[in-house]
Design a protein around this motif. Structure first.
Motif, PDB file in Angstrom:
ATOM      1  N   ARG A 191       0.872  -1.242   0.065  1.00 42.46           N
ATOM      2  CA  ARG A 191       0.038   0.026   0.232  1.00 42.46           C
ATOM      3  C   ARG A 191       0.860   1.112  -0.028  1.00 42.46           C
ATOM      4  NH1 ARG A 191      -5.154  -1.343   1.014  1.00 42.46           N
ATOM      5  NH2 ARG A 191      -5.748  -3.733   1.322  1.00 42.46           N
ATOM      6  N   ASP A 192       0.342   2.251  -0.326  1.00 42.22           N
ATOM      7  CA  ASP A 192       1.038   3.644  -0.544  1.00 42.22           C
ATOM      8  C   ASP A 192       0.706   4.290   0.866  1.00 42.22           C
ATOM      9  OD1 ASP A 192      -1.676   4.644  -0.461  1.00 42.22           O
ATOM     10  OD2 ASP A 192      -1.617   5.174  -2.446  1.00 42.22           O
ATOM     11  N   ALA A 193       1.168   5.622   0.759  1.00 41.48           N
ATOM     12  CA  ALA A 193       1.246   6.291   2.001  1.00 41.48           C
ATOM     13  C   ALA A 193      -0.245   6.684   2.807  1.00 41.48           C
ATOM     14  CB  ALA A 193       1.986   7.715   1.856  1.00 41.48           C
ATOM     15  N   ASN A 194      -1.212   6.615   1.713  1.00 42.73           N
ATOM     16  CA  ASN A 194      -2.510   6.851   2.218  1.00 42.73           C
ATOM     17  C   ASN A 194      -3.003   5.468   2.678  1.00 42.73           C
ATOM     18  OD1 ASN A 194      -2.326   9.558   1.591  1.00 42.73           O
ATOM     19  ND2 ASN A 194      -2.611   9.211  -0.599  1.00 42.73           N
ATOM     20  N   GLY A 195      -2.493   4.170   2.529  1.00 39.83           N
ATOM     21  CA  GLY A 195      -3.121   3.414   2.840  1.00 39.83           C
ATOM     22  C   GLY A 195      -3.827   2.435   1.644  1.00 39.83           C
ATOM     23  N   ASP A 196      -3.553   2.959   0.557  1.00 43.94           N
ATOM     24  CA  ASP A 196      -4.624   2.440  -0.860  1.00 43.94           C
ATOM     25  C   ASP A 196      -3.512   1.547  -1.197  1.00 43.94           C
ATOM     26  OD1 ASP A 196      -6.803   4.229  -0.125  1.00 43.94           O
ATOM     27  OD2 ASP A 196      -5.637   5.803  -1.390  1.00 43.94           O
ATOM     28  N   PRO A 197      -4.038   0.371  -1.779  1.00 48.22           N
ATOM     29  CA  PRO A 197      -3.198  -0.632  -2.404  1.00 48.22           C
ATOM     30  C   PRO A 197      -2.476   0.161  -3.685  1.00 48.22           C
ATOM     31  CG  PRO A 197      -5.474  -1.598  -2.261  1.00 48.22           C
ATOM     32  CD  PRO A 197      -5.336  -0.173  -1.776  1.00 48.22           C
ATOM     33  N   ILE A 198      -1.260  -0.130  -3.918  1.00 49.04           N
ATOM     34  CA  ILE A 198      -0.307   0.200  -4.908  1.00 49.04           C
ATOM     35  C   ILE A 198      -0.957   0.037  -6.198  1.00 49.04           C
ATOM     36  CG2 ILE A 198       1.849   0.254  -6.148  1.00 49.04           C
ATOM     37  CD1 ILE A 198       3.139  -0.355  -3.473  1.00 49.04           C
ATOM     38  N   ASP A 199      -1.207   1.222  -7.072  1.00 50.10           N
ATOM     39  CA  ASP A 199      -2.039   0.942  -8.303  1.00 50.10           C
ATOM     40  C   ASP A 199      -1.244  -0.028  -9.192  1.00 50.10           C
ATOM     41  OD1 ASP A 199      -4.010   1.573 -10.198  1.00 50.10           O
ATOM     42  OD2 ASP A 199      -2.574   3.049 -11.140  1.00 50.10           O
ATOM     43  N   GLY A 200      -2.262  -0.939  -9.692  1.00 50.47           N
ATOM     44  CA  GLY A 200      -1.449  -1.892 -10.750  1.00 50.47           C
ATOM     45  C   GLY A 200      -0.863  -3.314 -10.302  1.00 50.47           C
ATOM     46  N   SER A 201      -0.872  -3.261  -8.775  1.00 54.29           N
ATOM     47  CA  SER A 201      -0.144  -4.486  -8.143  1.00 54.29           C
ATOM     48  C   SER A 201      -1.561  -5.708  -8.115  1.00 54.29           C
ATOM     49  CB  SER A 201       0.169  -4.128  -6.823  1.00 54.29           C
ATOM     50  OG  SER A 201      -0.870  -3.486  -5.852  1.00 54.29           O
ATOM     51  N   PHE A 202      -0.996  -6.795  -7.946  1.00 56.94           N
ATOM     52  CA  PHE A 202      -1.933  -7.969  -7.736  1.00 56.94           C
ATOM     53  C   PHE A 202      -1.374  -8.871  -7.245  1.00 56.94           C
ATOM     54  CE2 PHE A 202      -0.061  -8.423 -12.058  1.00 56.94           C
ATOM     55  CZ  PHE A 202       0.008  -9.830 -12.083  1.00 56.94           C
ATOM     56  N   THR A 203      -2.211  -9.985  -6.662  1.00 56.79           N
ATOM     57  CA  THR A 203      -1.533 -11.082  -5.822  1.00 56.79           C
ATOM     58  C   THR A 203      -2.402 -12.489  -6.195  1.00 56.79           C
ATOM     59  OG1 THR A 203      -0.808 -11.859  -3.828  1.00 56.79           O
ATOM     60  CG2 THR A 203      -2.660 -10.379  -4.116  1.00 56.79           C
ATOM     61  N   LEU A 204      -1.730 -13.283  -5.929  1.00 54.77           N
ATOM     62  CA  LEU A 204      -2.455 -14.738  -6.188  1.00 54.77           C
ATOM     63  C   LEU A 204      -2.097 -15.938  -5.315  1.00 54.77           C
ATOM     64  CD1 LEU A 204      -0.622 -13.804  -9.051  1.00 54.77           C
ATOM     65  CD2 LEU A 204      -2.635 -15.183 -10.122  1.00 54.77           C
ATOM     66  N   TYR A 205      -3.144 -16.758  -5.055  1.00 50.57           N
ATOM     67  CA  TYR A 205      -2.463 -17.927  -4.503  1.00 50.57           C
ATOM     68  C   TYR A 205      -2.410 -19.290  -5.497  1.00 50.57           C
ATOM     69  CZ  TYR A 205      -3.588 -16.062   0.280  1.00 50.57           C
ATOM     70  OH  TYR A 205      -3.421 -15.439   1.400  1.00 50.57           O
TER      71      TYR A 205
END
Length: 857
Positions: free
Chosen positions: A570-584
């Motif tokens: 996340r960025d300084a505002n607590g929002d997810p970094i734009d364009g990031s993604f995650t998987l299991y």
């Protein structure tokens, strides 16, 4: 900051050299003014050192910030499960039945033993607890699991709180006489009632293994070679858990930084960088008001060199992402270009200085050699300064990329830890609920009445209401026929046979500690979508026979999505970094869950598959390109939590969490790199005539494209930066146009076109070498890309072009081999001023002829 100090010291040493050279230049009369160059280099070095300091600090703050945030959030997730546990266990038939008999004064020793064994079974499943205590309404201890706990009656307010509360639980973390041997304890309590009455019969208390839990959290967050410290603070900023009791003890009050990114603080005579983070909560549960806090001693805050993280990364990929405007500001990206342009201007000044020395030092060889050596030293010092700047910037780039890679691995570890902790609870739930007295009593019957089935369904609905992570709960008989479901959407499944391999395995389980888990596959119990189903055998009341089983259907789609969402950087505002993604991804490279819809659940995962083949608990990272973008990819293989998927657990299901953090757009980065190719980093050494023959002549050299060209120095006036070139209409493109020079208009040749290089079409901003054929003849200019050495060459070493190309229509008149110290170029083409002037005249005549034809027309 050791790295910063190293570069600053190097630049300060070079500054001293600049001061000496500037003084020598003024005394020797080389004609080279270095003041502007010194100021330009000084400004660039200040910018790059400031940027390196900022990023070095940011690296440290980022590292401890995520530790502070995770320390509190991971615990809050755990405690959320506890709030459901106390609510369910307080309705257990065995507990309420015991209290009813207690009120009736009909208890015997077997009742006490049976309930204690019941508590033992519970703690075997839910190993996060170390004691369970049952109290009557006056605080008298009736049964407790821990025989070493020296209590018989308590007067703690939590008894009345548990009886009177309108909430679903009471949560206390403080000194309590329930645990007299502990300074503080974390206890969950609630009143015990019967099914038909809300009247309290007693109070049940679950004692959480807080110290043990925090040791596990901190051991995962902070490695042995780290200087960082992790803490939990209460709402007053007092330490309730510390990763290092020797540096910061329990009970210490710390300065917090809730409303700041970081602070510089002091404790026990030592300075620390510190960050504080409040919990984000979990499903509305915010916990007891705790905060995550992390600190690192200032004298070790910048010791860790992360640049080595990139040693195993593909060098080409690394080079590209180190030019990404997504990671670096335009100002920072321009620094190497600025240093190159400063060096280019310095080279121009030195080059012109040598040309000037050639004119004024005729016959004064010693003076000329001294001036040339001084000029070379000036150029060499500029080159060293540029090199230090570039190395500093490279270190800065590597620091930022390394932090991104390190962060990706950390967040992947967080994602898999959240998953393992969550699924640990599912393995516990199925085993415990299989011991529900209602199920054990009714399932042995051959034919259950509708009322009996509804009674089972009612228990399932109650459980599902407390534990909302399940889409459905099912109880089936020994033949696999579904007796009841918790979710009315699946009522049509009642009476059907579950034809799944996990049901057969459930019927063969040996003990109450055993459980099974289905494959991650579609099931009609989850609307034909893939999920995990956790199963345990239901045994008869005497424990001798398996009479059926329970299957708890994990609501995988939203639950896994929430886990992955909570794991995103996340960025300084607590929002997810734009364009990031995650998987299991599971061991068969099947996608279990993804925050990016393009990776569908159940699909095959082929992007960076090697990262999905890690050993248990192993972490890794890499750089990947996906759909035209570069990503930092972090991976971590699951290792379980406590006994779940541990070495003694038969259930082993390899799952890898992957985090993708964008590093930049490939096309944009490629364009930046391509634009930088035009800035050649050249260093040249003016040649002295000490070791040359008396017949040797000096040649001023330069580059047009990749070709190294030269012309007698006596024919060169100077090198200048091109001003706006005035083009002439209807002339050959070889003639770039004309410019004003020393009061005269002179033509400019685009020599690249005569050499067949059509890519060199940018005219403004290039260098122009002004040439004069003889002392009194006309001048003209050549567009060049960079300047080169001024070697002295004997005439016999120049091979005439005519002997190689007998009828060549070329501006060159010879070619020679020159040995240079840098070894980059050794083949020099000698140009003919007369041939170039002839071409200019031909182009000019063509221009006049075209003009006459226009007038005639």
């Amino acid at each position: 900051m050791p790295t910063l100090k190293q570069y600053r010291d190097s630049l300060q040493q070079l500054q001293s050299v600049w001061d000496n050279l500037s003084l020598l230049g003024q005394l020797s009369g080389t004609g080279t003014d270095m003041n502007e160059t010194r100021q330009d280099f000084s400004q660039v070095t200040n910018n790059v050192l400031d940027s390196l300091a900022e990023e070095t600090l940011n690296k440290t703050v980022t590292a401890i910030t995520v530790k502070a945030q995770v320390a509190v959030d991971i615990v809050i997730r755990n405690l959320f499960e506890r709030t459901a546990d106390i609510g369910f266990l307080s309705t257990d038939d065995n507990v309420s039945g015991f209290l009813i008999k207690y009120a009736e004064n009909t208890l015997d020793d077997n009742d006490y033993l049976a309930l204690k064994l019941r508590f033992e079974e519970y703690v075997k499943k839910y190993s996060v607890y170390f004691n369970i205590v049952l109290l009557d309404l006056n605080g008298n201890v009736l049964v407790q699991l821990d025989d070493e706990n020296p209590i018989s009656v308590i007067h703690d307010p939590l008894v009345n709180q548990a009886i009177d509360t309108e909430d679903a639980y009471v949560e206390v973390f403080r000194k309590t006489d329930l645990l007299p041997n502990q300074d503080v304890g974390l206890v969950y309590a609630y009143r015990v009632t019967t099914d038909n009455s809300k009247k309290a019969l007693g109070v049940l208390c679950l004692c959480f293994r807080f110290k043990n839990e925090m040791e596990g959290v901190f051991s995962d967050l902070i490695t042995r070679d780290e200087w960082a410290l992790g803490f939990l603070l209460d709402e007053k900023g007092i330490v309730i858990s510390s990763s290092d009791h020797y540096q910061i003890p329990l009970g210490a009050k710390l300065e917090t930084a809730v409303d700041k990114d970081w602070i510089l603080t002091r404790f026990a005579g030592r300075e620390y960088i510190a960050v504080t983070r409040e919990t984000k909560g979990y499903q509305g549960y915010m916990g007891p008001g705790w905060m995550g806090h992390a600190m690192i001693p200032l004298d070790h805050a910048f010791d860790h060199d992360v640049s080595g993280n990139v040693d195993n990364i593909d060098k080409d990929l690394l080079t590209k992402v180190m030019r990404s405007p997504l990671l670096f500001s335009q100002t920072l990206l321009e620094i190497p270009k600025q240093a190159s342009m400063i060096q280019s201007k310095l080279n121009q000044s030195v080059w012109n200085g040598n040309i000037w020395q050639k004119r004024i030092s005729s016959g004064l060889t010693h003076q000329a050699n001294f001036s040339k050596m001084l000029l070379w030293e000036i150029s060499n010092t500029g080159f060293k300064t540029q090199n230090v700047i570039e190395n500093t910037v490279s270190d800065l780039y590597q620091t930022v990329v390394s932090v991104m890679l390190d962060s990706s691995s950390f967040f992947a570890s967080l994602a898999v830890d959240i998953m393992d902790r969550n699924l640990y609870e599912r393995a516990n739930d199925c085993r415990w609920w299989a011991l529900t007295a209602t199920f054990q009593k009714l399932l042995p019957k051959t034919n259950l009445t509708t009322q009996e089935q509804e009674r089972i369904a009612g228990v399932l609905r109650y459980i599902n209401g407390l534990y909302t992570v399940y889409a459905n709960l099912v109880v089936f008989d020994r033949y696999g026929k579904i007796i009841a479901v918790s979710n009315s959407d699946y009522k049509d499944c009642v009476g059907t046979i579950i034809d799944a391999e996990w049901v057969a395995r459930t019927r063969s389980l040996k003990t109450s500690q055993d459980y099974v888990v289905s494959k991650f596959e579609p099931t009609p119990l989850y609307k034909d979508e893939p999920t995990y189903i956790y199963g345990a055998a239901i045994r008869s009341e005497d424990g001798q026979f398996i009479v059926g089983g329970i299957g708890i259907v994990f609501d995988s789609t939203p639950q896994f999505a929430a886990m992955l969402e909570d794991s995103l950087p996340r960025d300084a505002n607590g929002d997810p970094i734009d364009g990031s993604f995650t998987l299991y991804v599971d061991g068969e490279l099947k996608v279990i869950s993804s925050t990016l819809p393009k990776f569908k659940v159940g699909s095959q995962f082929n992007l960076q598959p090697h990262l999905c083949k890690l050993e248990t608990n192993q972490a890794a990272f890499d750089i990947a390109i996906y759909e035209g973008k570069y990503y930092a990819v972090g991976a971590r293989a699951s290792s379980g939590y406590r006994e779940f998927k541990g070495p003694d657990d038969e259930y082993q299901n390899p799952v890898t969490a992957l985090i993708f953090i964008p590093l930049g757009n490939a096309a944009e980065i490629d364009a930046i790199i391509q634009s930088e190719y035009s800035f050649q980093h050249n260093q040249f050494k003016p040649t002295t005539t000490n070791n040359s023959s008396a017949t040797a002549e000096e040649y001023a050299t330069f580059y047009v494209g990749s070709q190294w060209l030269g012309i007698p120095a006596t024919q060169v006036v100077e090198a200048i930066q091109s001003t706006k070139i005035k083009s002439l209409p209807e002339t050959s493109s070889i003639l770039a146009g004309v410019i004003q020079h020393q009061g005269a208009v002179i033509p400019i040749i685009n020599l690249a076109l005569t050499l067949g290089d059509t890519s060199n079409d940018t005219l403004d901003g290039q260098l122009i070498v002004v040439i004069q054929r003889t002392e009194d003849s006309s001048k003209f200019g050549i567009l060049v890309n960079a300047l080169g050495e001024i070697p002295a060459i004997e005439p016999e070493k120049i091979e005439s072009i005519a002997t190689i190309f007998s009828s060549a229509n070329t501006t060159a008149e010879g070619i020679t081999k020159v040995d240079l110290e840098n070894g980059k170029h050794n083949l020099l083409i000698i140009l003919s001023a007369e041939s170039m002037w002839t071409k200019i005249n031909a182009v000019h005549q063509e221009y006049l002829d075209n003009s006459k034809l226009k007038v005639a027309a």
